[in-house]
Design a protein around this motif. Structure first.
Motif, PDB file in Angstrom:
ATOM      1  N   ALA A 211       1.259  -0.819   0.120  1.00 31.19           N
ATOM      2  CA  ALA A 211       0.067   0.065  -0.444  1.00 31.19           C
ATOM      3  C   ALA A 211       1.049   1.634  -0.315  1.00 31.19           C
ATOM      4  CB  ALA A 211      -1.022  -0.052   1.268  1.00 31.19           C
ATOM      5  N   ILE A 241      -1.580  -3.025   5.697  1.00 27.87           N
ATOM      6  CA  ILE A 241      -2.094  -4.000   4.339  1.00 27.87           C
ATOM      7  C   ILE A 241      -1.639  -5.315   4.895  1.00 27.87           C
ATOM      8  CG2 ILE A 241       0.106  -3.783   3.093  1.00 27.87           C
ATOM      9  CD1 ILE A 241      -2.199  -3.899   0.236  1.00 27.87           C
ATOM     10  N   VAL A 251      -7.126  -3.036   4.171  1.00 27.34           N
ATOM     11  CA  VAL A 251      -6.134  -1.701   3.849  1.00 27.34           C
ATOM     12  C   VAL A 251      -6.726  -1.043   4.792  1.00 27.34           C
ATOM     13  CG1 VAL A 251      -5.295   0.270   2.831  1.00 27.34           C
ATOM     14  CG2 VAL A 251      -5.417  -1.855   1.275  1.00 27.34           C
TER      15      VAL A 251
END
Length: 749
Positions: A211, A241, A251
């Motif tokens: 992420a 994440i 997330v």
């Protein structure tokens, strides 16, 4: 195949296309003594109507033996191959190995005694030795590759280790690196993004998720060999994440929201923390917990098992009467085991004094019951806790070393620290009870796989050093770079290794320039004067008494004739100076005494030069610098560097991505569309058509049409770039902040 019309004795129009992995050039003769098409018949001496030449495809490695051929195999014809590097061959289908990198024009000329036919194409030769094993922005050692610091110079934000040897690291500029030897070596992986990447999680050796900023999400199903870009459709900054497999991932963000996918990122569902909560913690895509802002005695924790559709209250341990708390963190290692920390404050009933203390509670049964975590000995306020498994915790604070508990916080032991002078734990990240990393105050990263008994310095980010302002190469192997603090580094192997050179002893050495034969060179020394070298910059000769002070740029057109610029007229009665004795003496140009703000200058030939500076100012000379006249550039931005692509074409770059261009030696200028808003600090052309501009935040622009259009090259770099240098169209270096040096063997592509 492309057919190009040509008549005997006339200039052929040529085209190049790629077909079946080879570059095919075709020339169609209108009238060359008759002749049909295809391959010539043996021994006729007829030129073919269609000449097809096959050249090596793509980029070839330096020193490799390459094959060249055509469809003309008539022994009665004469063949002359010119390989563009001074070598030739008269064979019909020769082989050739190039001794240097670059882009070479290859020409085949056929003859039959009375007529001839010639056509040409190009072959790209790359010196892959200088990029071997480095972290590069492109696949297969293409793009830009880190040479200093190693393994790379971007900031690293997160690590993931799935066992004692296999790990990944992510960071600035889309950086993804992998290790298979516990961090002893790191290899770059092509992420396909330039966004900063903040969190990484691997479910197993093959499946990983990352992420980053602006909702950027990456996933891999092959250990990072290839990455696919995803997005959860929002610009909320990711906090974490996690993933169960290649399809199921979630997330969490800093805004108290979470995004869940069940189809590999094609679709995402949003979870919002209930009112009064600021953080979500997740065990899976459905098992979600929320952390409230403030606890005024209600002592409950929201928990959902249906992705936030409904919430239930989990009862927390009560606080002392009259106390309130501010929750700090909530951690979950599986569906049963979790840890909550808060700061509680109030008046102690015994001492009648106001107290504030850190409190931690652990659960092993999904919050049905909670057990207090004992504070480590000597721990003060600001103690942070990390839950690793059902019974293992870590704790750290400003006043205590890193400590570990194996019994749920009942007892604590100091974790042995790295035996490196000056090392102390500034931050840490745990993977198991025995495998974790610590980062010290100097940014050094240490990994242990045995609980701290042994440590290895194994970070994926190189140690920063003094920022570099200039880089110069004498050939494809020997080069130097200068730093703002007066230090410098040199290489004799194309940058594979860089060694510290003798310090100059003062700050501000910058902008070296050497003649093409490297017999003599000059540099702006620390006081803003110009020093001279006759040994490729190993030693510098002081200019002695000189009127030059505060010089920002200079240029020598040959060993004797040079010019210098000093901004704001601080060097005395003028802003521009000339020399006709190689810099032994300098003369002020009186007509420039009122000029201010000039920062850079270049000459296209002995007579014609350009100086540029603040607010788009440009001054032009046509008499070797004796007199100068102003010219409008069409830009209001401060210009920082100027260069000549050829004797008549000048290009200047500056702040806010400004680019201006002149095709008449600076008399008139035209602003050029720029693909970046970032400041540009340097510009240099390696040929009349190919040039590069380096700028802030790893910006690098490339032109292949003499500066008429520019494209943004992906460097994968976050430090600002201050200098660029190419020895040929394939081989170049950039240098900049944090001591960064990168190299390309593929022209930056």
């Amino acid at each position: 195949m492309t057919r190009l019309d040509s008549a005997c004795g006339a200039s052929a129009r040529q085209a190049v296309c790629t077909a079946l992995g080879a570059i095919v050039l075709a020339t169609l003769l209108a009238a060359c003594g008759g002749g049909g098409g295809g391959v010539s018949s043996s021994g006729t001496g007829q030129l073919p109507a269609t000449l097809v030449v096959t050249l090596p495809p793509a980029q070839q490695a330096l020193g490799a033996t390459l094959s060249f051929s055509s469809n003309a195999v008539d022994p009665a014809l004469s063949y002359r191959w010119d390989f563009g590097d001074g070598s030739t061959s008269t064979e019909a289908a020769p082989t050739h190995a190039y001794a240097k990198a670059g882009v070479f024009t290859v020409r085949l000329t056929l003859g039959n005694g009375s007529n001839s036919l010639s056509t040409a194409g190009s072959v790209s030769i790359a010196d892959f030795a200088i990029v071997a094993g480095q972290a590069c922005s492109g696949a297969g050692s293409t793009g830009w590759c880190w040479q200093r610091p190693l393994p790379q110079g971007n900031g690293i934000f997160d690590y993931a280790f799935i066992d004692d040897t296999h790990g990944w690291a992510v960071g600035e500029g889309g950086s993804v690196l992998a290790t298979t030897d516990a961090g002893a070596t790191w290899h770059g992986q092509v992420s396909g993004t330039g966004q900063d990447l903040g969190r990484v999680h691997f479910a197993n050796a093959q499946v990983g998720w990352v992420a980053g900023s602006f909702g950027e999400v990456l996933k891999t199903a092959d250990g990072g060999a290839t990455w696919q870009r995803q997005s959860f459709g929002q610009v909320e900054p990711a906090q974490g994440i996690h993933a169960a497999d290649i399809n199921n991932a979630w997330v969490t963000t800093l805004f108290g929201t979470a995004y869940v996918t069940k189809d590999g990122g094609a679709q995402w569902s949003r979870i919002v923390a209930p009112a009064g909560s600021f953080k979500l913690a997740m065990v899976s895509g459905t098992d979600v917990w929320a952390l409230p802002y403030y606890n005024d005695g209600t002592t409950t924790l929201p928990h959902s098992v249906d992705s936030g559709v409904t919430w239930m209250d989990v009862v927390l341990p009560p606080m002392p009467a009259g106390f309130t708390s501010s929750p700090q963190d909530l951690q979950l290692v599986d569906a049963s085991n979790g840890l909550i920390t808060w700061t509680e404050f109030g008046f102690d009933s015994t001492s009648q004094m106001f107290v504030s203390r850190d409190v931690a509670w652990r659960t092993g049964d999904r919050g049905v019951s909670w057990q207090p975590v004992g504070a480590p000995p000597g721990a003060g306020s600001g103690t942070s806790y990390r839950l690793v498994d059902a019974t293992t915790l870590f704790a750290s604070s400003f006043v205590t070393p890193l400590q570990r508990s194996s019994d749920g916080g009942a007892t604590w032991q100091d974790v042995p620290q790295p035996a490196v002078p000056g090392a102390f734990v500034a931050s840490y990240e745990t993977f198991t009870a025995l495998r974790f990393i610590v980062t010290d105050g100097n940014g050094r990263v240490f990994l242990t796989i045995d609980g701290g008994a042994t440590w290895n310095q194994r970070g994926a980010g190189g140690t920063a050093s003094a920022g570099l302002n200039s880089i110069w190469f004498f050939d494809s192997r020997v080069g130097m770079a200068l730093a703002y603090d007066g230090s410098s580094v040199r290489t004799t192997d194309g940058g594979q290794t860089w060694t510290a050179a003798t310090p100059s002893g003062s700050f501000g050495w910058r902008h070296p320039q050497f003649l093409a034969d490297a017999s003599v060179g000059w540099v702006i020394s620390g006081s803003g004067t110009i020093s001279r070298s006759t040994d490729q910059g190993r030693t510098w000769l002081s200019p002695g008494a000189s009127p030059l002070v505060g010089v920002t740029d200079f240029h020598f057109i040959d060993a004797q004739h040079g010019w210098a610029v000093s901004p704001f007229g601080t060097a005395g009665p003028a802003a521009l100076y000339t020399t006709i004795d190689g810099g032994s003496s300098w003369q002020a140009v009186p007509s420039t005494s009122t000029l201010g703000g000039l920062v850079s200058l270049r000459f296209g030939d002995l007579m014609h030069g350009v100086a540029i500076g603040l607010a788009g100012i440009a001054m032009v000379t046509a008499d070797a610098g004796a007199t100068w006249s102003p010219r409008a550039t069409g830009s209001a931005s401060n210009l920082r560097r100027v260069t000549f692509a050829d004797a008549t074409t000048a290009v200047a770059v500056g702040e806010n991505g400004a680019i201006v261009r002149s095709v008449d030696q600076g008399r008139t200028w035209t602003p050029v569309p720029s693909p970046t808003p970032n400041n540009l600090n340097d510009v240099r052309f390696v040929s009349s058509t190919v040039g590069h501009a380096a700028g802030d935040f790893g910006t690098l622009l490339t032109t292949r049409d003499g500066g008429q259009t520019w494209t943004l090259s992906h460097t994968g770099v976050r430090p600002s770039l201050q200098s660029v240098f190419f020895v040929d169209e394939q081989t170049g270096w950039v240098a900049g902040d944090n001591g960064s040096i990168l190299v390309t063997a593929s022209g930056g592509r």
